[in-house]
Design an enzyme around this catalytic site. Sequence first.
Site, PDB file in Angstrom:
ATOM      1  N   GLU A   3       0.956  -1.211   0.023  1.00 20.44           N
ATOM      2  CA  GLU A   3      -0.090  -0.068  -0.070  1.00 20.44           C
ATOM      3  C   GLU A   3       0.764   1.225  -0.038  1.00 20.44           C
ATOM      4  O   GLU A   3       1.990   1.146  -0.287  1.00 20.44           O
ATOM      5  CB  GLU A   3      -0.883   0.021   1.161  1.00 20.44           C
ATOM      6  N   HIS A  96      10.483 -15.783 -11.280  1.00 18.97           N
ATOM      7  CA  HIS A  96       9.907 -14.415 -11.456  1.00 18.97           C
ATOM      8  C   HIS A  96      10.403 -13.083 -11.700  1.00 18.97           C
ATOM      9  O   HIS A  96       9.781 -12.160 -11.501  1.00 18.97           O
ATOM     10  CB  HIS A  96       8.793 -14.303 -10.191  1.00 18.97           C
ATOM     11  N   ARG A 123       3.034 -12.900  -9.013  1.00 18.63           N
ATOM     12  CA  ARG A 123       1.736 -12.890  -9.664  1.00 18.63           C
ATOM     13  C   ARG A 123       1.396 -11.954 -10.733  1.00 18.63           C
ATOM     14  O   ARG A 123       0.249 -12.177 -11.090  1.00 18.63           O
ATOM     15  CB  ARG A 123       0.691 -12.551  -8.502  1.00 18.63           C
ATOM     16  N   ARG A 275     -14.376  -6.357   0.547  1.00 16.54           N
ATOM     17  CA  ARG A 275     -13.093  -6.663   1.395  1.00 16.54           C
ATOM     18  C   ARG A 275     -13.534  -6.673   3.019  1.00 16.54           C
ATOM     19  O   ARG A 275     -14.550  -6.345   3.187  1.00 16.54           O
ATOM     20  CB  ARG A 275     -12.314  -5.139   1.155  1.00 16.54           C
TER      21      ARG A 275
END
Length: 285
Positions: A3, A96, A123, A275
């Site tokens: 975040e 990755h 991801r 959420r």
Amino acid sequence: MPELPEVEIVVRQLNDIVVGKKLIDKKLWRKDIRFPLPEKIFQKIIEGENKLIDIHRRAKFIVIEFAEYLIISHLGMTGSWTTHQGLLSQYSPKKHDHLAFGFTDNKAKDKSKPLWLIYNDPRRFGFVHAIRKQDLKSYFSDYGVEPLEMNDQQIDELFTLAQKSKSPVKSFIMNQKNIVGVGNIYACEALFLAGIDPFKLTSKVKKTSFVKLISEIKKNLSQAILKGGSSIKNYRNVNDEAGSFQKSHLVYGKEKTKCPRCKSGLIVRKVQAGRSTFFCNACQS
Ligand SMILES: [Zn+2]
């Protein structure tokens, strides 16, 4: 998911490491991450004005500034930037690793050894874009005010917007069009600290409570930055360190525990707009 505080930390660290250096090479292990990688623009920067001027954050985007172009990186769910000093041929790519930028490093003993910034993202919800500098404003035209730098006038403007809103207050502060970078954790924590019920209609929140809420958002985000961010799943900063702010959470992830403020209520979890919302069932109104 990184975040605002986690992105801010990455930005500050990258600033210390690469500002002033020149982009001299690139390596793409794949053609796309979430979106196709703009390989041609990367090449233009390398061949043109390649000195890295500044790195700053806008919302949860990392904006890497060159004279003509901006490279814009978003970490998505699991993105991270790490470094490698030396030739890339001596580096064994990790699973990755998707892309690397090589910079001159005048501090290195052997000046022919570049400093590599390597983007890893299991991801692949993150991305790396490049735009012309003059397109910066339009690129971010849908994004609201930055919470850490809000002044009184901006708080007044946001309150005016809040009074017209038809959504619950938690959705309002998590909407990037209103205010950027207030993710789920920080929204839950700030609403708790301001004593506001997350499900309350934004238009019903009084000015004093609203001002308190903004101040709690600011405080919470600033403290999280000081503590190195929250490492909920796999967030790591540029130096591969985890944050510790998750230990300071008062309500997030604290379902069924006693409220640390009123001591009579319980922290409950309810799904809101898809959420998890954590709040005290007694002292948030
Ligand atoms: Zn309580």
